[in-house]
Design a protein around this motif. Structure first.
Motif, mmCIF file in Angstrom:
data_model
loop_
_atom_site.group_PDB
_atom_site.id
_atom_site.type_symbol
_atom_site.label_atom_id
_atom_site.label_comp_id
_atom_site.label_asym_id
_atom_site.label_seq_id
_atom_site.Cartn_x
_atom_site.Cartn_y
_atom_site.Cartn_z
ATOM 1 N N THR A 3 145.041 -45.955 73.648
ATOM 2 C CA THR A 3 146.138 -45.534 72.790
ATOM 3 C C THR A 3 146.845 -46.752 72.198
ATOM 4 N N LEU A 4 147.048 -46.724 70.902
ATOM 5 C CA LEU A 4 147.860 -47.723 70.219
ATOM 6 C C LEU A 4 149.238 -47.124 69.989
ATOM 7 N N ALA A 5 150.287 -47.810 70.445
ATOM 8 C CA ALA A 5 151.663 -47.355 70.235
ATOM 9 C C ALA A 5 152.364 -48.276 69.252
ATOM 10 N N ASN A 12 163.554 -53.840 66.967
ATOM 11 C CA ASN A 12 162.279 -54.415 67.394
ATOM 12 C C ASN A 12 161.144 -53.989 66.477
ATOM 13 N N CYS A 13 160.188 -54.885 66.328
ATOM 14 C CA CYS A 13 158.888 -54.523 65.761
ATOM 15 C C CYS A 13 157.924 -54.685 66.917
ATOM 16 N N ALA A 14 157.310 -53.587 67.359
ATOM 17 C CA ALA A 14 156.570 -53.641 68.619
ATOM 18 C C ALA A 14 155.324 -52.780 68.580
ATOM 19 N N VAL A 15 154.295 -53.269 69.268
ATOM 20 C CA VAL A 15 153.055 -52.495 69.437
ATOM 21 C C VAL A 15 152.586 -52.666 70.880
ATOM 22 N N ALA A 16 151.829 -51.704 71.357
ATOM 23 C CA ALA A 16 151.233 -51.793 72.690
ATOM 24 C C ALA A 16 149.890 -51.089 72.671
ATOM 25 N N LEU A 17 149.011 -51.544 73.531
ATOM 26 C CA LEU A 17 147.720 -50.880 73.739
ATOM 27 C C LEU A 17 147.645 -50.421 75.187
ATOM 28 N N MET A 18 147.330 -49.171 75.391
ATOM 29 C CA MET A 18 147.190 -48.620 76.724
ATOM 30 C C MET A 18 145.760 -48.108 76.899
ATOM 31 N N LYS A 19 145.113 -48.538 77.974
ATOM 32 C CA LYS A 19 143.742 -48.116 78.265
ATOM 33 C C LYS A 19 143.704 -47.438 79.625
ATOM 34 N N ASP A 20 143.312 -46.189 79.635
ATOM 35 C CA ASP A 20 143.202 -45.415 80.880
ATOM 36 C C ASP A 20 144.481 -45.486 81.713
ATOM 37 N N GLY A 21 145.622 -45.378 81.057
ATOM 38 C CA GLY A 21 146.907 -45.323 81.737
ATOM 39 C C GLY A 21 147.565 -46.653 82.020
ATOM 40 N N SER A 22 146.884 -47.765 81.729
ATOM 41 C CA SER A 22 147.454 -49.096 81.983
ATOM 42 C C SER A 22 147.688 -49.827 80.671
ATOM 43 N N ILE A 23 148.839 -50.487 80.565
ATOM 44 C CA ILE A 23 149.146 -51.270 79.369
ATOM 45 C C ILE A 23 148.345 -52.570 79.425
ATOM 46 N N VAL A 24 147.497 -52.795 78.432
ATOM 47 C CA VAL A 24 146.633 -53.981 78.421
ATOM 48 C C VAL A 24 147.095 -55.020 77.399
ATOM 49 N N ALA A 25 148.023 -54.633 76.526
ATOM 50 C CA ALA A 25 148.608 -55.596 75.587
ATOM 51 C C ALA A 25 149.928 -55.029 75.083
ATOM 52 N N ARG A 26 150.910 -55.901 74.957
ATOM 53 C CA ARG A 26 152.223 -55.485 74.451
ATOM 54 C C ARG A 26 152.817 -56.652 73.664
ATOM 55 N N ILE A 27 153.247 -56.391 72.447
ATOM 56 C CA ILE A 27 153.900 -57.403 71.613
ATOM 57 C C ILE A 27 155.180 -56.793 71.058
#
Length: 222
Positions: A3-5, A12-27
């Protein structure tokens, strides 16, 4: 499930990537304005950090507001565009819901009142019960109405919580202050939602800036 959020509805300008319930990247960067210039670069950077191809994303979660009118439009338009290009669902999550979600994690079994400054002495508000179920739709009220309608046992949450708490004489222990919800919250909340088409902005009130409809510049006489 990847999931891309996206959150551009606040300072804020923010994005996050979540893979199988875990956040794998957050800016996340507090910029105030200029979200359109930052957002795509952040998405590319997050994918690089997580070693995930954009084409591998399964869904897009986006903050639909309420918040900055311009920011909401940027985030929603980007989510819609990516969803169309990737042929994946885009899911809208409100900023008030995300605030309630984070406050509930610190104050379980409490009535949560999520509060955001709407400008002009107005407040965006939504109440959630002890199970994080909304008690009412998101609304906009003036400060006096908010104060008059408070539950003295509730937790006031969000970027406008301290202001309302001060006006109402609420104790510090009943406040959960945050400048903006964590972008990861939008990814998490989207997992329990289904796409009902393109996400739509949640404005609740009209923008301050409106196009002129009755003003015209007189023609210069020859």
């Amino acid at each position: 499930m990847i999931t891309l959020a996206i959150d551009t509805a606040s300072l804020n300008c923010a994005v996050a990537l979540m893979k199988d319930g875990s956040i794998v990247a957050r800016i996340s960067e507090k910029i105030g304005k200029g979200h359109a210039e930052k957002l795509i670069g952040q998405i590319i950077e997050a994918c690089s950090l997580a070693k995930i191809e954009l084409s591998s994303i399964d869904r897009i979660a986006v903050n639909v507001g309420p918040g900055s009118f311009t920011g909401v439009r940027i985030g929603v338009a980007t989510a819609r565009g990516l969803a169309l290009a990737l042929e994946k669902p885009a899911i809208g999550v409100s900023s008030l819901e995300a605030i309630g979600f984070e406050a509930h994690g610190h104050f379980p079994k409490s009535h949560i009142i999520a509060l955001i400054d709407a400008g002009r002495d107005m407040v965006y508000r939504q109440d959630f019960d002890e199970n994080l179920q909304p008690l009412s739709p998101a609304i906009v009220q003036n400060c006096e109405e908010v104060v008059a309608g408070l539950d003295n046992k509730a937790i006031l949450a969000g970027p406008f919580s301290k202001t309302i708490a001060h006006l109402a004489g609420v104790k510090e222990s009943s406040i959960y202050f945050l400048d903006a919800p964590d972008v990861a919250s939008f990814a998490k909340l989207s997992q329990n939602k289904s796409s009902d088409g393109s996400p739509k902005p949640l404005y609740l009130r009209e923008a301050d800036a409106k196009p002129q409809t009755s003003f015209s510049v007189p023609r210069k006489k020859e």
